[in-house]
Design a protein around this motif. Structure first.
Motif, PDB file in Angstrom:
ATOM      1  N   UNK A 125     -31.323  30.744  19.424  1.00 42.85           N
ATOM      2  CA  UNK A 125     -30.732  32.018  19.197  1.00 42.85           C
ATOM      3  C   UNK A 125     -29.515  31.826  18.551  1.00 42.85           C
ATOM      4  N   UNK A 126     -29.143  32.514  17.612  1.00 40.69           N
ATOM      5  CA  UNK A 126     -27.819  32.403  16.892  1.00 40.69           C
ATOM      6  C   UNK A 126     -26.949  33.877  17.176  1.00 40.69           C
ATOM      7  N   UNK A 127     -25.927  33.354  17.721  1.00 36.46           N
ATOM      8  CA  UNK A 127     -24.865  34.608  17.768  1.00 36.46           C
ATOM      9  C   UNK A 127     -24.390  34.788  16.677  1.00 36.46           C
ATOM     10  N   UNK A 128     -24.545  36.226  16.045  1.00 38.13           N
ATOM     11  CA  UNK A 128     -24.434  36.714  14.786  1.00 38.13           C
ATOM     12  C   UNK A 128     -23.238  37.580  14.927  1.00 38.13           C
ATOM     13  N   UNK A 129     -21.995  37.341  14.655  1.00 39.83           N
ATOM     14  CA  UNK A 129     -21.176  38.504  14.650  1.00 39.83           C
ATOM     15  C   UNK A 129     -21.059  39.112  13.127  1.00 39.83           C
ATOM     16  N   UNK A 130     -20.621  40.479  13.270  1.00 39.80           N
ATOM     17  CA  UNK A 130     -20.272  41.248  11.920  1.00 39.80           C
ATOM     18  C   UNK A 130     -19.199  42.261  12.076  1.00 39.80           C
ATOM     19  N   UNK A 131     -18.663  42.670  11.231  1.00 41.34           N
ATOM     20  CA  UNK A 131     -17.660  43.836  11.473  1.00 41.34           C
ATOM     21  C   UNK A 131     -16.287  43.533  10.834  1.00 41.34           C
ATOM     22  N   UNK A 132     -15.508  44.619  10.971  1.00 41.51           N
ATOM     23  CA  UNK A 132     -14.284  44.345  10.298  1.00 41.51           C
ATOM     24  C   UNK A 132     -13.049  43.629  11.205  1.00 41.51           C
ATOM     25  N   UNK A 133     -13.440  43.668  12.621  1.00 39.90           N
ATOM     26  CA  UNK A 133     -12.406  43.060  13.592  1.00 39.90           C
ATOM     27  C   UNK A 133     -12.568  41.809  13.886  1.00 39.90           C
ATOM     28  N   UNK A 134     -13.089  40.871  12.680  1.00 39.70           N
ATOM     29  CA  UNK A 134     -13.136  39.433  13.045  1.00 39.70           C
ATOM     30  C   UNK A 134     -12.131  38.545  13.234  1.00 39.70           C
ATOM     31  N   UNK A 135     -10.794  38.827  13.283  1.00 38.84           N
ATOM     32  CA  UNK A 135      -9.784  37.998  13.106  1.00 38.84           C
ATOM     33  C   UNK A 135      -9.516  37.080  14.593  1.00 38.84           C
TER      34      UNK A 135
ATOM     35  N   UNK B 242     -40.435  21.950  32.633  1.00 39.07           N
ATOM     36  CA  UNK B 242     -40.145  23.325  32.210  1.00 39.07           C
ATOM     37  C   UNK B 242     -40.304  23.599  31.160  1.00 39.07           C
ATOM     38  N   UNK B 243     -41.200  24.550  30.608  1.00 41.26           N
ATOM     39  CA  UNK B 243     -41.875  24.732  29.417  1.00 41.26           C
ATOM     40  C   UNK B 243     -40.730  25.193  28.534  1.00 41.26           C
ATOM     41  N   UNK B 244     -40.986  24.950  27.179  1.00 39.72           N
ATOM     42  CA  UNK B 244     -39.924  24.981  26.066  1.00 39.72           C
ATOM     43  C   UNK B 244     -39.274  26.337  25.734  1.00 39.72           C
ATOM     44  N   UNK B 245     -40.279  27.366  26.127  1.00 39.51           N
ATOM     45  CA  UNK B 245     -40.202  28.820  26.151  1.00 39.51           C
ATOM     46  C   UNK B 245     -39.404  29.338  27.097  1.00 39.51           C
ATOM     47  N   UNK B 246     -39.209  28.603  28.164  1.00 34.39           N
ATOM     48  CA  UNK B 246     -38.581  29.233  29.579  1.00 34.39           C
ATOM     49  C   UNK B 246     -37.193  29.388  29.346  1.00 34.39           C
ATOM     50  N   UNK B 247     -36.653  28.949  28.454  1.00 34.95           N
ATOM     51  CA  UNK B 247     -35.046  29.004  28.447  1.00 34.95           C
ATOM     52  C   UNK B 247     -35.054  29.022  26.864  1.00 34.95           C
ATOM     53  N   UNK B 248     -33.650  29.311  26.416  1.00 33.43           N
ATOM     54  CA  UNK B 248     -33.385  29.265  25.123  1.00 33.43           C
ATOM     55  C   UNK B 248     -32.060  28.566  24.774  1.00 33.43           C
ATOM     56  N   UNK B 249     -31.917  27.840  23.762  1.00 33.24           N
ATOM     57  CA  UNK B 249     -30.647  27.382  23.027  1.00 33.24           C
ATOM     58  C   UNK B 249     -29.960  28.562  22.327  1.00 33.24           C
ATOM     59  N   UNK B 250     -28.761  28.746  22.300  1.00 32.11           N
ATOM     60  CA  UNK B 250     -28.044  29.551  21.651  1.00 32.11           C
ATOM     61  C   UNK B 250     -26.788  28.640  20.922  1.00 32.11           C
ATOM     62  N   UNK B 251     -26.508  29.215  19.691  1.00 28.87           N
ATOM     63  CA  UNK B 251     -25.426  28.305  19.065  1.00 28.87           C
ATOM     64  C   UNK B 251     -24.798  29.455  18.137  1.00 28.87           C
ATOM     65  N   UNK B 252     -23.798  29.232  17.685  1.00 27.68           N
ATOM     66  CA  UNK B 252     -22.957  30.188  16.887  1.00 27.68           C
ATOM     67  C   UNK B 252     -23.179  30.246  15.607  1.00 27.68           C
ATOM     68  N   UNK B 253     -23.298  31.385  14.931  1.00 26.35           N
ATOM     69  CA  UNK B 253     -23.615  31.706  13.217  1.00 26.35           C
ATOM     70  C   UNK B 253     -22.411  30.631  12.691  1.00 26.35           C
ATOM     71  N   UNK B 254     -23.129  29.807  11.699  1.00 23.34           N
ATOM     72  CA  UNK B 254     -22.410  29.096  10.865  1.00 23.34           C
ATOM     73  C   UNK B 254     -22.042  27.644  11.327  1.00 23.34           C
ATOM     74  N   UNK B 255     -22.544  27.482  12.532  1.00 17.83           N
ATOM     75  CA  UNK B 255     -22.126  26.111  13.203  1.00 17.83           C
ATOM     76  C   UNK B 255     -23.216  25.338  13.347  1.00 17.83           C
ATOM     77  N   UNK B 256     -23.090  24.233  13.118  1.00 21.01           N
ATOM     78  CA  UNK B 256     -24.296  23.114  13.547  1.00 21.01           C
ATOM     79  C   UNK B 256     -25.493  23.536  12.983  1.00 21.01           C
ATOM     80  N   UNK B 257     -25.647  24.041  11.795  1.00 13.64           N
ATOM     81  CA  UNK B 257     -27.097  24.626  11.261  1.00 13.64           C
ATOM     82  C   UNK B 257     -28.241  23.696  11.387  1.00 13.64           C
ATOM     83  N   UNK B 258     -27.577  22.228  11.162  1.00  9.60           N
ATOM     84  CA  UNK B 258     -28.534  21.237  11.096  1.00  9.60           C
ATOM     85  C   UNK B 258     -29.282  21.199  12.556  1.00  9.60           C
ATOM     86  N   UNK B 259     -28.516  21.325  13.683  1.00 10.78           N
ATOM     87  CA  UNK B 259     -28.838  21.148  14.940  1.00 10.78           C
ATOM     88  C   UNK B 259     -29.931  22.429  15.197  1.00 10.78           C
TER      89      UNK B 259
END
Ligand SMILES: Cc1cc2nc3c(=O)[nH]c(=O)nc-3n(C[C@H](O)[C@H](O)[C@H](O)COP(=O)(O)OP(=O)(O)OC[C@H]3O[C@@H](n4cnc5c(N)ncnc54)[C@H](O)[C@@H]3O)c2cc1C
Length: 315
Positions: free
Chosen positions: A277-287, A248-265
């Motif tokens: 792809x990095x899940x990147x949240x922004x806004x005031x309702x972060x709690x 399966x080609x490496x661009x047939x799927x993607x890995x997704x990780x959360x912003x700020x977590x395991x940046x080394x990986x």
């Protein structure tokens, strides 16, 4: 056991309006902001600046305007409008990442299903022309059925730039994956961030991991540009091995990780030629988002406490 306890505690704390008020004062300060590690900022401009930084390192982003559990249709419509404005601003900024993540309770699912469908349609429709894909996050199991109904309704109208997250922990997920695969919809596979009743979800870590591995295989072999969303090195390795073994080609799927977590990986996967792809949240309702991240890894609490004491930014 400790993991389950932490998750339960932080899920309780996530509902505390007193704590939320206190935390909101400090959370996203530039220096020492306790949520800065996980949240890109409060404004669209900060989010786009963070996307540019990721893209400069070969990563892509999916942008999430934080917010959930909205109970009035006015708030839901306002959130949908903000998403449409975000699409316009991001397209004008010329970023390569054309992906958004949306929670349906932010755009009216708790009001009624019709409101959520209307609002999701507004966002997905605005995304068609500039080429934005809209990924619907999966929330607690009380919302699973309605979330899938809503997404599948948009699919049946003819929208193809919409997909959904599926939680490996839920016992119903194999059947959902089979149905969505048959439709041709893209799925993001996650372990599941919510505390669920035993009858609905696997509770033991090894059961969740086994379910994740099985669904990962189903998606890699028979899915449609699936996103394998985890920081778990063993599951990432299994995904890589399976893709290699099946050609399966490496661009047939993607890995997704959360912003700020395991940046080394994140960076090592990019170096190895995978789409990340990095899940990147922004806004005031972060709690509530922030509380779920703490609950996933109690060690994060130490970082947060340290940052409060030392006024240094959290690593
Ligand atoms: C892109 C993306 C989108 C997501 N969308 C959804 C969604 O729509 N619905 C949903 O229910 N859940 C969602 N999640 C969250 C997911 O369900 C898990 O709760 C979360 O990813 C933690 O599980 P894990 O697979 O990373 O494995 P874990 O076993 O929890 O973690 C593996 C390793 O990753 C690191 N790690 C994991 N979490 C953290 C953290 N919070 N802080 C620091 N290090 C950490 C640690 O090194 C840990 O040992 C999403 C996750 C990702 C990556």
């Amino acid at each position: 056991m400790i993991g389950a306890l932490a998750r339960a505690t932080f899920s309780l704390l996530a509902g505390s309006s007193l704590l939320k008020k206190a935390a909101s004062r400090y959370g996203l300060r530039r220096t020492g902001g306790i949520a800065r590690r996980f949240v890109a900022g409060e404004t669209v401009a900060e989010a786009i600046a963070a996307v540019r930084q990721l893209e400069a390192r070969g990563l892509l982003a999916t942008i999430d305007l934080l917010g959930e559990s909205v109970t009035s249709s006015e708030q839901a419509v306002a959130a949908a409008r903000e998403y449409v404005a975000l699409i316009e601003t991001a397209a004008a900024a010329g970023i390569a990442s054309r992906s958004l993540s949306v929670k349906l309770t932010q755009i009216g699912l708790a009001v009624d299903r019709a409101t959520a469908i209307d609002n999701l349609r507004r966002i997905v429709d605005a995304g068609v022309e500039p080429g934005f894909f809209v990924r619907v996050d999966m929330e607690g199991s009380a919302w699973t059925e309605n979330t899938l109904d809503t997404v599948e309704t948009l699919w049946s109208i003819g929208y193809r730039n919409v997909g959904v997250a599926i939680q490996a922990a839920l016992r119903r997920s194999p059947a959902d994956v089979e149905r969505l695969n048959a439709l041709g919809m893209s799925i993001r596979l996650v372990k599941g961030a919510y505390r669920e009743p035993r009858g609905v979800a696997h509770r033991r870590r090894e059961d969740v991991e086994r379910a994740f591995a099985e669904l990962m295989e189903t998606l890699l072999v028979g899915g449609h540009r699936p996103a394998i969303a985890t920081h778990d090195p063993r599951l990432i390795e299994r995904t890589r091995q399976l893709a290699d073994a099946r050609g399966i080609a490496r661009d047939a799927f993607e890995f997704e990780l959360l912003y700020g977590i395991r940046r080394d990986l994140q960076h090592s996967l990019v170096r190895d030629g995978y789409q990340v792809r990095v899940y990147l949240p922004y806004g005031t309702e972060w709690y509530p988002y922030f509380m779920r991240r703490l609950g996933e890894r109690p060690a994060n609490v130490a970082f947060v406490l340290k940052s409060l004491v030392s006024e240094e930014s959290v690593p």
